[in-house]
Design an enzyme around this catalytic site. Sequence first.
Site, PDB file in Angstrom:
ATOM      1  N   ASN A 138      -3.536   2.879   7.090  1.00 28.88           N
ATOM      2  CA  ASN A 138      -2.641   3.276   6.003  1.00 28.88           C
ATOM      3  C   ASN A 138      -3.463   3.525   4.747  1.00 28.88           C
ATOM      4  OD1 ASN A 138      -0.620   3.713   4.154  1.00 28.88           O
ATOM      5  ND2 ASN A 138      -0.090   1.565   3.939  1.00 28.88           N
ATOM      6  N   CYS A 141      -9.093  -1.762   3.304  1.00 28.31           N
ATOM      7  CA  CYS A 141      -8.305  -0.680   2.722  1.00 28.31           C
ATOM      8  C   CYS A 141      -8.760  -0.359   1.293  1.00 28.31           C
ATOM      9  CB  CYS A 141      -6.822  -1.038   2.796  1.00 28.31           C
ATOM     10  SG  CYS A 141      -5.699   0.281   2.286  1.00 28.31           S
ATOM     11  N   LEU A 142      -7.936  -0.593   0.283  1.00 31.88           N
ATOM     12  CA  LEU A 142      -8.355  -0.354  -1.093  1.00 31.88           C
ATOM     13  C   LEU A 142      -9.570  -1.209  -1.425  1.00 31.88           C
ATOM     14  CD1 LEU A 142      -7.779   1.094  -3.811  1.00 31.88           C
ATOM     15  CD2 LEU A 142      -6.359  -0.862  -4.434  1.00 31.88           C
ATOM     16  N   GLY A 152      -2.574   3.532  -4.207  1.00 35.75           N
ATOM     17  CA  GLY A 152      -3.069   4.357  -5.292  1.00 35.75           C
ATOM     18  C   GLY A 152      -4.513   4.797  -5.154  1.00 35.75           C
ATOM     19  N   GLY A 180      -4.883   6.953   1.877  1.00 39.84           N
ATOM     20  CA  GLY A 180      -4.918   8.365   1.522  1.00 39.84           C
ATOM     21  C   GLY A 180      -6.199   8.775   0.820  1.00 39.84           C
ATOM     22  N   PHE A 181      -7.119   7.798   0.624  1.00 38.34           N
ATOM     23  CA  PHE A 181      -8.403   8.071   0.002  1.00 38.34           C
ATOM     24  C   PHE A 181      -9.512   7.601   0.939  1.00 38.34           C
ATOM     25  CE2 PHE A 181      -5.429   8.081  -3.441  1.00 38.34           C
ATOM     26  CZ  PHE A 181      -5.919   9.001  -4.359  1.00 38.34           C
ATOM     27  N   SER A 239       0.817  -1.213   0.000  1.00 37.62           N
ATOM     28  CA  SER A 239       0.000   0.000   0.000  1.00 37.62           C
ATOM     29  C   SER A 239       0.853   1.265   0.000  1.00 37.62           C
ATOM     30  CB  SER A 239      -0.938   0.016   1.209  1.00 37.62           C
ATOM     31  OG  SER A 239      -1.885  -1.032   1.125  1.00 37.62           O
ATOM     32  N   GLY A 250      -4.300  -2.186  -0.879  1.00 35.73           N
ATOM     33  CA  GLY A 250      -3.459  -1.853  -2.018  1.00 35.73           C
ATOM     34  C   GLY A 250      -3.221  -0.356  -2.111  1.00 35.73           C
ATOM     35  N   HIS A 293      -6.566  -1.365   8.942  1.00 35.75           N
ATOM     36  CA  HIS A 293      -5.921  -2.673   8.798  1.00 35.75           C
ATOM     37  C   HIS A 293      -6.137  -3.524  10.048  1.00 35.75           C
ATOM     38  CE1 HIS A 293      -3.622  -2.231   4.992  1.00 35.75           C
ATOM     39  NE2 HIS A 293      -3.863  -0.956   5.249  1.00 35.75           N
ATOM     40  N   GLU A 349      -5.617  -6.531  10.390  1.00 32.82           N
ATOM     41  CA  GLU A 349      -4.541  -7.518  10.539  1.00 32.82           C
ATOM     42  C   GLU A 349      -3.310  -6.919  11.199  1.00 32.82           C
ATOM     43  OE1 GLU A 349      -2.959  -5.147   7.301  1.00 32.82           O
ATOM     44  OE2 GLU A 349      -4.971  -5.787   7.873  1.00 32.82           O
ATOM     45  N   GLN A 365     -12.601   0.640  -0.309  1.00 31.90           N
ATOM     46  CA  GLN A 365     -12.951   1.732  -1.214  1.00 31.90           C
ATOM     47  C   GLN A 365     -13.575   1.200  -2.494  1.00 31.90           C
ATOM     48  OE1 GLN A 365      -9.088   3.500  -1.564  1.00 31.90           O
ATOM     49  NE2 GLN A 365      -8.967   3.912   0.628  1.00 31.90           N
TER      50      GLN A 365
END
Length: 375
Positions: free
Chosen positions: A307, A265-266, A239, A309-310, A47, A237, A349, A351, A269
């Site tokens: 962790n 996380c990703l 981006g 940023g979106f 990530s 992940g 996260h 985990e 989203q």
Amino acid sequence: MSIPALLVLADGSVFHGISVGYQGNTSGEVVFNTAMTGYQEILTDPSYCKQIVTLTYPHIGNTGTNSEDVESRQVFAAGLIIRDLPLLHSNFRSEESLQDYLIRHETVAIADIDTRRLTRILRGKGAQAGAILTGEQANLEHANQLIAEFGSMNGKDLAKEVTCAQSYEWHEGEWALGEGFRQPETPYHVAVYDFGVKTNILRMLSQRGCRLTVFPAQTPAAEVLASNPDGVFLSNGPGDPQPCDYAIAAIQEILATKKPVFGICLGHQLLGLATGAKTSKMPFGHHGANHPVQDLNNGKVMITSQNHGFQIDENTLADNVRVTHRSLFDGTVQGIELTNQSAFSFQGHPEASPGPHDLSYLFDKFVTNIKAAKG
């Protein structure tokens, strides 16, 4: 002899320090992480692809590195920024110093800078592009060129850059002192979309009875469903999630089958986008192992590892999607759940690696949903 290093931000801020890693240049989005431990796990977290990580804890490297505390096949962070690298490292599991580890993985790093000043800049102005240059030839002109070439994290589809090249199976469970990595019984089959998956996610799923088949990020839903999984996991992940149209389309097909789905996380989203929500870039994101999150189902507050940023924009959620967790730092959405089927996700996260295990119950929830679906 110390080798000079230069850190330059897009806003013109300049920091002079020394090189403590690979000799070279790097660029990426500069972010700060408030975790006090786990620098090896952070460096190998996919990530962090295309991100230069600033660790706010001042002494980094005192426990060395080892071959077990890695979260992927390589170092994915674009660079490392720290205040102080101790002269000595010591731990009963240590196999290599942090500096040697960084050099071996060709990771550029800078030390002996004021990370408090840097963090204040990032907190006030937001995460921004930056560059680290090492050696006597490091100069502002080259740094600004690297920063311009990197641009912004907005619009960058990085999941397909960090994913596995081909599908594989995973059977290894969690690590235990004196035992190493365990080999649990795995009666359930889970398909994992690898958008940059961390190994501890795989281990925690495996430990709870899941035989895992890991698929590359761009695998069509039909191929994943052909493996006849009992549930589908959407990994973390790097981006911007919005360009990942291949993943959004696949998730929509999978949701139509009503199979249990869990995203982190990703993956969280992307689940939101697949259900019609929108995402947006955060000013400086959440990066650390001490973030308070409230479970809205029972009111409990937990300390979590983060962790990202979106974020998912709450006011764009569909009627059949409800918020399950909320950040107590800024009120942003941390968890969602579909009300008409077994599909949920979490932004942080659970985990850990590094961080607290307060939210490990989400893995139990996923397995419980799988059991219920199997009857």
